[in-house]
Design a protein around this motif. Structure first.
Motif, PDB file in Angstrom:
ATOM      1  N   ALA A  24       0.827  -1.207   0.000  1.00  0.00           N
ATOM      2  CA  ALA A  24       0.000   0.000   0.000  1.00  0.00           C
ATOM      3  C   ALA A  24       0.861   1.256   0.000  1.00  0.00           C
ATOM      4  N   ALA A  25       2.121   1.131   0.474  1.00  0.00           N
ATOM      5  CA  ALA A  25       3.013   2.290   0.629  1.00  0.00           C
ATOM      6  C   ALA A  25       3.280   3.064  -0.661  1.00  0.00           C
ATOM      7  N   PRO A  26       3.438   2.417  -1.850  1.00  0.00           N
ATOM      8  CA  PRO A  26       3.727   3.199  -3.064  1.00  0.00           C
ATOM      9  C   PRO A  26       2.714   4.278  -3.381  1.00  0.00           C
ATOM     10  N   ASN A  27       1.484   4.138  -2.863  1.00  0.00           N
ATOM     11  CA  ASN A  27       0.457   5.150  -3.139  1.00  0.00           C
ATOM     12  C   ASN A  27       0.709   6.456  -2.392  1.00  0.00           C
ATOM     13  N   LEU A  28       1.644   6.446  -1.439  1.00  0.00           N
ATOM     14  CA  LEU A  28       1.939   7.653  -0.671  1.00  0.00           C
ATOM     15  C   LEU A  28       2.941   8.561  -1.383  1.00  0.00           C
ATOM     16  N   TYR A  29       3.641   8.036  -2.408  1.00  0.00           N
ATOM     17  CA  TYR A  29       4.750   8.781  -2.997  1.00  0.00           C
ATOM     18  C   TYR A  29       4.350   9.686  -4.160  1.00  0.00           C
ATOM     19  N   GLY A  30       3.147   9.509  -4.692  1.00  0.00           N
ATOM     20  CA  GLY A  30       2.697  10.385  -5.764  1.00  0.00           C
ATOM     21  C   GLY A  30       3.300  10.034  -7.112  1.00  0.00           C
TER      22      GLY A  30
END
Length: 621
Positions: A24-30
């Motif tokens: 889920a973390a990659p969605n935080l990087y834009g």
């Protein structure tokens, strides 16, 4: 001992938490606005191409974040949307026809996350912006083309077998039939015995009329259905090729019903260009020129049955043989260029079968004319009696050339008006000719700002719903409410993580609605459990027994409710299209994750805090 989990269950829960957080973390990087440069067939993206791209950007005073060559494509990351549009304009004008320059959004995911397959969620058309087309295939024309092909095939077969026939034509009473006329019954029987085994799917019926023997060859119902299905499937494949030529990232091309196709192009805002390429139905046919028939005699009606009159673009009539030497189906590559005099042309490459046909024909016809017939289907804006769009078939001679030498798999087409026409014709021929014309019956354009607004509104709805639920659970169930809230937050992370791990999964606005719905469903399971624990305590059972029976007895009710909802989600996915499928996917994933977090997740926390303790006199629930 009641309410105690073994170590492996805690390790399993920890593993699931870790994996969900990672994916889920990659969605935080834009994402960065980017330009993607890829090659069409006949061209190649290499380091020299990357150097050219960087030089063109420098001349246009555009400073990219980075430019790299990855997997045979160049990805240029830019600092703003304005630079992105300027870069596309600069590169598409300089690189030429051999390259496709497309707008894209490049994720800024760290390399270590990418190494384990971590990627942000794909966003649907309603969230990213783009173009939606609903296209209808003209099945009547598909059947007519099959009928015309049958006429050609039967004529060729009979001539090769030296079976004499008096005439062959399409049946005016049936869209699927062909009528052959013979003067002798024995010859008719011979034709039937030869044609029937090599034409499965067709029915043969003979009769006698005015002293002639008539043979009617027509499609069976199964063959008719198969012809229509093939037309739809081949058009689907060709449209996918055309979308690839447009260079769209993460497009959607799928069938809807028996004669319609949905095309969604995220990120595309040039609808005129997309409609021109997707909706055009263009192909070529090569015919031998009829140099023996005088054009004036032909115009006066004295035209041999084996010939036909077509017109060039300027209206000049040309007599050619009906027999088709070659069709555009054998074209494997087409590139636009200019000849030695600066005139536009299209360089054609054929497959091996087409090259053999062209080679055989030109070898025996040196010094004779060959005509290139350009066929296009255009919408008239009118409707047929059945309510479907009417399409006009336009045929014109692109050029007539004298065969100077034996041709092989490569040759060129001239006589085009400008380089833009040559470029579009080359693109259409590369991607393939549509088996049947298509008509755009519905068109929607969603701007990127509206897409962002949909994302913002969807997130707001989810946050407001989440806050209301969290507040209610905290006030009404106290410490147990805090545990349910923690499981609820993790449930959302799990949904995003699972969707990011599914290849091709796309988040749409209805998908966000599905996530919001699962928030309420996840809490509903905990409400059932907590209320059951309260009932057991009121019945005078010990705290440990109340917790154990609360989870055990509520499980069947929770499972029944979720299974019925899961069945609904599966049905929606099976029969729905586009955004409906997106809603069904998130709903199904949310059901699975909510059951995991509300039953297994909260039970693990409750067991860790209160499990095995006999000194508890009161629960904060």
């Amino acid at each position: 001992m009641l309410n105690k989990y073994p170590l492996w269950k805690y390790l399993l829960l920890g593993f699931v938490v870790l994996i969900s957080l990672l994916y889920a973390a990659p969605n935080l990087y834009g994402e960065d606005p980017a330009i993607q440069v890829s090659a069409t067939r006949g061209a190649k993206v290499e380091l020299a191409t990357l150097d050219k791209v960087q030089d063109f950007l420098k001349k246009a005073n555009i400073t990219p974040k980075s430019a790299s060559l990855e997997d045979g494509q160049i990805l240029v990351r830019l600092t703003s949307n304005e630079d992105q549009l300027l870069a596309r304009e600069a590169l598409s004008g300089q690189l030429g026809d051999g390259f496709i320059t497309a707008l894209n959004l490049a994720p800024t995911t760290p390399a270590w996350l990418e190494a384990i397959g971590g990627e942000p969620l794909n966003l649907g058309l309603d969230l990213r912006g783009g173009v939606h087309f609903l296209m209808e295939v003209d099945m009547d024309e598909a059947v007519t083309k099959a009928q015309e092909q049958l006429v050609q095939d039967l004529r060729t077969e009979l001539r090769e077998q030296k079976i004499r026939f008096r005439g062959i034509r399409k049946d005016s009473k049936s869209a699927t039939g062909v009528i052959l006329r013979f003067t002798d019954e024995t010859v008719l029987d011979k034709a039937v015995s030869h044609l029937k085994p090599i034409n499965p799917g067709y029915q043969f019926a003979d009769s006698q009329e005015n002293g002639e023997f008539i043979l009617l060859v027509s499609m069976t119902e199964e063959k008719l259905k198969a012809t229509k299905e093939d037309a739809l499937q081949q058009n689907l494949s060709i449209l996918r090729n055309r979308v690839n030529e447009l260079g769209v990232a993460e497009p959607l091309v799928q069938r809807q019903g028996t004669d319609r196709i949905v095309v969604e192009l995220p990120g595309v805002q040039d609808t005129a260009r997309a409609k021109e390429i997707l909706g055009a139905t263009a192909t070529l046919e090569f015919h031998a020129g009829d140099y023996e028939t005088d054009i004036n005699d032909a115009l006066a009606g004295r035209l041999p049955s084996s010939s036909v009159i077509y017109k060039e673009r300027d209206g000049t009539p040309v007599v050619v043989k009906k027999k088709i030497i070659l069709t555009g189906n054998h074209i494997v590559d087409a590139q636009s260029s200019v000849d030695e005099y600066g005139r536009p042309q299209v360089n054609i490459s054929l497959d091996s079968k087409g090259g053999s046909k062209m080679s055989r024909f030109t070898k025996s016809n040196i010094g004779k004319p060959m005509a290139t017939l350009f066929i296009e289907y255009l919408p008239t804006g009118k409707k047929k009696a059945n309510g479907k769009a009417e399409i006009e078939k336009r045929e014109e001679i692109a050029n007539v050339a004298t065969i100077q030498a034996q041709l092989g798999r490569s040759f060129r087409i001239t006589g085009l008006d400008n380089t833009a026409e040559a470029h579009n014709l080359a693109l259409l021929l590369r991607a393939g000719a549509l088996i049947a014309p298509i008509q755009i019956v519905e068109e929607r354009t969603i701007g990127p700002s509206l897409g962002q607004q949909n994302i913002d509104n969807g997130i707001k709805a989810m946050v407001y719903g989440l806050l209301a639920v969290v507040l209610f659970m905290f006030v009404y169930y106290r410490k147990f409410g805090v545990i349910a809230n923690a499981a609820l937050l993790f449930n959302i992370v799990m949904i995003i993580g699972v969707m990011a791990m599914i290849p091709g999964a796309t988040l749409t606005l209805p998908g966000i609605a599905g996530i919001v719905l699962t928030v309420g469903m996840a809490v509903d399971a905990n409400v059932l459990i907590f209320e059951r624990i309260r009932e057991e305590i009121r019945a005078g059972k010990s705290i440990q027994k109340a917790i154990n029976e609360g989870y055990a007895n509520a499980f069947s009710t929770i499972a029944d409710a979720n299974i019925t909802t899961l069945i609904t989600a599966i049905i929606l996915f099976a029969v729905g299209t586009g955004s409906i499928k997106g809603f069904a996917v998130t709903l199904a994933i949310g059901i699975a994750t909510s059951m995991f977090t509300s039953i297994f997740g909260t039970r693990a926390i409750v067991n860790a805090i209160w499990g095995g303790r006999n000194d508890i006199k009161k629960l904060s629930i």
